[in-house]
Design an enzyme around this catalytic site. Structure first.
Site, mmCIF file in Angstrom:
data_model
loop_
_atom_site.group_PDB
_atom_site.id
_atom_site.type_symbol
_atom_site.label_atom_id
_atom_site.label_comp_id
_atom_site.label_asym_id
_atom_site.label_seq_id
_atom_site.Cartn_x
_atom_site.Cartn_y
_atom_site.Cartn_z
ATOM 1 C CE LYS A 150 -25.232 8.438 28.782
ATOM 2 N NZ LYS A 150 -24.308 8.926 27.719
ATOM 3 C CE1 TYR A 162 -3.950 2.279 0.902
ATOM 4 C CE2 TYR A 162 -2.191 3.505 1.995
ATOM 5 C CZ TYR A 162 -3.482 3.438 1.490
ATOM 6 O OH TYR A 162 -4.289 4.544 1.556
ATOM 7 C CB SER A 209 -28.508 16.449 22.427
ATOM 8 O OG SER A 209 -27.496 17.391 22.182
ATOM 9 C CE LYS A 261 -25.498 8.663 23.480
ATOM 10 N NZ LYS A 261 -24.145 9.124 23.768
ATOM 11 C CD GLU A 316 -20.671 10.137 18.324
ATOM 12 O OE1 GLU A 316 -20.483 10.568 19.473
ATOM 13 O OE2 GLU A 316 -21.689 10.396 17.668
#
Length: 681
Positions: A315, A37, A83, A117, A175
């Site tokens: 959570k 590579y 959020s 999450k 994320e």
């Protein structure tokens, strides 16, 4: 002219490098060695060096980073990047399901999708014509920071999409994270260089994305995982699950082990299953996300002010460990808050070594009954912030001792105040060194003194090198002081010196806001300036006189009296005046003020007037320009891409104005005509 052979070879190398990037960083299925590579990469670099026209924005060579930026530009989101509300157990998850069913008028099982999450930094990637054109952080949900150059270095982010499969315009949300293994390597490198270690993978990833030098970002081994899109292109997908399938087909990596589930009981079981296996994932997880799968139902549910109604974050329980509390020290934050911090015998909590933890405030130390020398239970709240939970009383041997909060600021030696009704004691010293960097950054902001070129990095340098020890020192700086600083050539030094000179005389309202007196925001500062006219009059005002000002309540009044009564602050201001700094008194409007007592709120973009100009115009007519909607709001001016403020105004039954209606009303008021009638919504 570029030889055809060079053009063809560059295109071939580019295709192969993109393919192997995808295999390695998205599919975890490499086909070639690192050496092979690297050889292809060097060959492409050489071709582009010889023929710069070959180096397009989606070339694999763009992953190495670009020259440093001076600052990030603001990046407005086409649709708010909200959020999520949190739940911590099955009962709260079922309450969420009940709210969803009630809002939709349904009875029975709702189809959900569960996703692990990820604990990272939320970003939005914009593609136009299949090419990556912008990357932005979440920011306040409506405006983030343009970090395109940094995100180009993240190898799991495609720089180009298949134009036959990708919509013409697409915003991908997800994320940016760092694997546990890459985080361990990063901290090992930091330790070998004698540099500070990162607290956790999230901090390391977030810090890398917000580097002004994208070459630093490129060295951090970041990964992007997509979890959704902004506006769904018409006909593109009907469910969240289908959105993720389509993103995978376009070359994006998505959250591992996502699952469609029927009903909230299955969603809860899924979350518990992921929590049990959380240590097996290559990334840090701090919970699961449960989303209504149907996009049509998501649209019906809509959003509240800060969170969608169709999704919730489940959570995980925080991690805990036990260790020795070696000491409790008082720490001064950038706003003057003095908090007790636990110094601990280092202990691993959830894969992170913890040596310090918060105790919040002196009342919390007393409530928990924590003594210096105790064995204590530590947890990472939200799997991020370490905190002391409780002492192990049975382990005491009599050598433990209580913590005593100091009555002098540990940073500057000034008196410590305990504001009435507040749990946290404070130092209000204008030039307290622990607060200085924060004060200087705020002082230089656009709505305060607007000192162009005085950003956070430069403030850090000025303070760390001893060039600025108080606010007044800013206006003693010369070009000769500035030139030796990092990234500060003669031109930049000259520009900053001129900006400081221009800021040496400022309006009273801006100065009051720039001082950073607690509870005194921009609108309150302007109201005080209009009422008192001069700084001298304001300094001598008592609480009673201050309370006569609209928008000034007891907290603001006490904060102002305390600030100006502090001898250190008076002395600091005197040293500021000695530099030639001057504050212009507020100009009292001589003309009619037909909107006296009215309150305006602006939401969305205004095409004719800028937001600041619109606020200034209504304030000149006697009205107040507020940043939030309440029952006392008179009008809400709704511009393009209006957000939750318009929704709240409708809920409260307030009067809404289009931009055109507002401009007509403004023209009438400035011509001393009565306001136009506006229909109640």
């Amino acid at each position: 002219m570029i030889p055809d052979s060079a053009r063809q070879r560059a295109a071939e190398l580019s295709r192969e490098l993109h393919r192997h990037n995808h295999l390695y960083h998205v599919l975890d299925a490499p086909e070639v060695s690192d050496a092979a590579y690297d050889a292809w990469f060097r060959e492409l670099l050489a071709l582009e060096a010889a023929h710069p026209e070959l180096a397009g924005p989606d070339s694999p060579t763009q992953r190495v980073g670009a020259p440093p930026l001076e600052a990030f530009a603001p990046a407005e989101h086409g649709q708010p990047l909200l959020s999520l509300e949190n739940v911590t157990d099955g009962a709260e998850l079922r309450e969420f399901d009940a709210r969803v069913q009630k809002f939709l008028g349904l009875e029975g099982r709702v189809a959900y999708v569960g996703e692990p999450k990820l604990d990272g930094l939320a970003v939005a990637l914009t593609y136009g014509g299949g090419r990556f054109v912008r990357g932005a952080t979440r920011g306040d949900g409506r405006v983030g920071e343009d970090v395109t150059a940094n995100l180009r270095t993240v190898r799991s982010i495609p720089l180009a999409l298949d134009p036959a499969a990708a919509p013409a315009a697409l915003e991908v949300r997800g994320e940016v994270v760092m694997t546990r293994a890459d985080f361990a390597r990063l901290n090992k490198d930091q330790e070998e260089r004698g540099e500070a270690l990162f607290a956790n993978p999230r901090n390391a990833a977030a810090g890398a994305v917000r580097q002004l030098d994208s070459r630093v970002t490129a060295r951090r081994r970041l990964t992007f995982l997509a979890y959704g899109v902004g506006r769904v292109p018409p006909g593109w997908a009907a469910t969240q699950s289908e959105v993720l399938d389509r993103l995978e087909a376009l070359g994006f990596r998505t959250s591992p082990e996502r699952r469609q589930v029927a009903g909230i009981e299955a969603a809860e079981a899924y979350c518990q299953e992921v929590e049990e296996r959380r240590d097996r994932y290559p990334f840090e997880l701090d919970g699961c996300v449960v989303k209504v799968d149907s996009l049509a139902l998501q649209d019906q549910l809509g959003a509240k002010a800060r969170a969608p109604r169709w999704a919730v974050a489940y959570k995980f329980a925080p991690r805990q460990a036990t260790t020795r509390l070696l000491d409790i020290v008082a720490s001064v934050g950038r706003t003057g808050a003095i908090t007790p911090v636990a110094v601990l015998a280092p202990v691993e909590v959830g894969g992170v070594t913890v040596a310090r933890a918060t105790l919040h405030n002196p009342g919390e130390v007393a409530r928990k009954g924590v003594l210096i020398g105790d064995r204590v239970v530590i947890q990472r709240a939200g799997d991020v912030i370490p905190e002391v939970v409780e002492p192990v009383v049975a382990a005491r041997d009599g050598t433990e001792r209580p913590f005593v909060m100091p009555d002098r600021c540990p940073a500057c030696g000034g008196p410590v105040e305990q504001p009435e009704g507040e749990a946290v004691p404070r130092c209000a010293g204008l030039d307290c060194p622990a607060q200085l960097k924060g004060r200087l950054r705020h002082f230089a902001t656009r709505r305060a003194l607007d000192i162009e070129g005085l950003g956070a990095k430069l403030v850090d340098q000025l303070v760390d090198q001893g060039l600025v020890r108080e606010v007044a020192d800013l206006f003693r700086l010369t070009e000769a002081d500035l030139v030796p600083l990092e990234r500060m050539a003669e031109k930049s030094a000259g520009n900053l010196a001129r900006a400081l000179a221009a800021a040496r005389t400022v309006d009273l309202g801006r100065f009051l806001y720039g001082l950073g007196v607690r509870h005194v925001g921009e609108a309150t500062a302007q109201a005080l300036a209009r009422h008192f006219g001069t700084l001298a009059a304001l300094q001598e005002a008592g609480e009673g006189a201050l309370l006569a000002v609209p928008d000034v309540g007891p907290e603001v009044a006490r904060s102002l009296v305390s600030f100006f009564a502090d001898e250190r602050n008076r002395a600091g201001l005197a040293r500021l005046w000695a530099t030639g700094f001057a504050v212009r008194g507020a100009e009292r409007p001589a003309g009619p003020r037909p909107w006296e007592g009215m309150t305006f709120v602006f939401t969305g973009g205004l095409s004719t007037l800028g937001r600041d100009d619109a606020k200034a115009r209504v304030e000149a007519l006697g009205a107040r320009a507020s940043g939030s909607v309440s029952k006392k709001t008179t009008y809400v001016v709704v511009g393009a891409e209006a957000g939750s403020k318009a929704d709240k105004a409708r809920e409260l039954g307030l009067a809404l104005l289009t931009e055109e209606e507002f401009l007509t009303m403004l023209a009438g008021a400035e011509g001393a005509s009565p306001p136009i009638a506006v229909e109640e919504p």
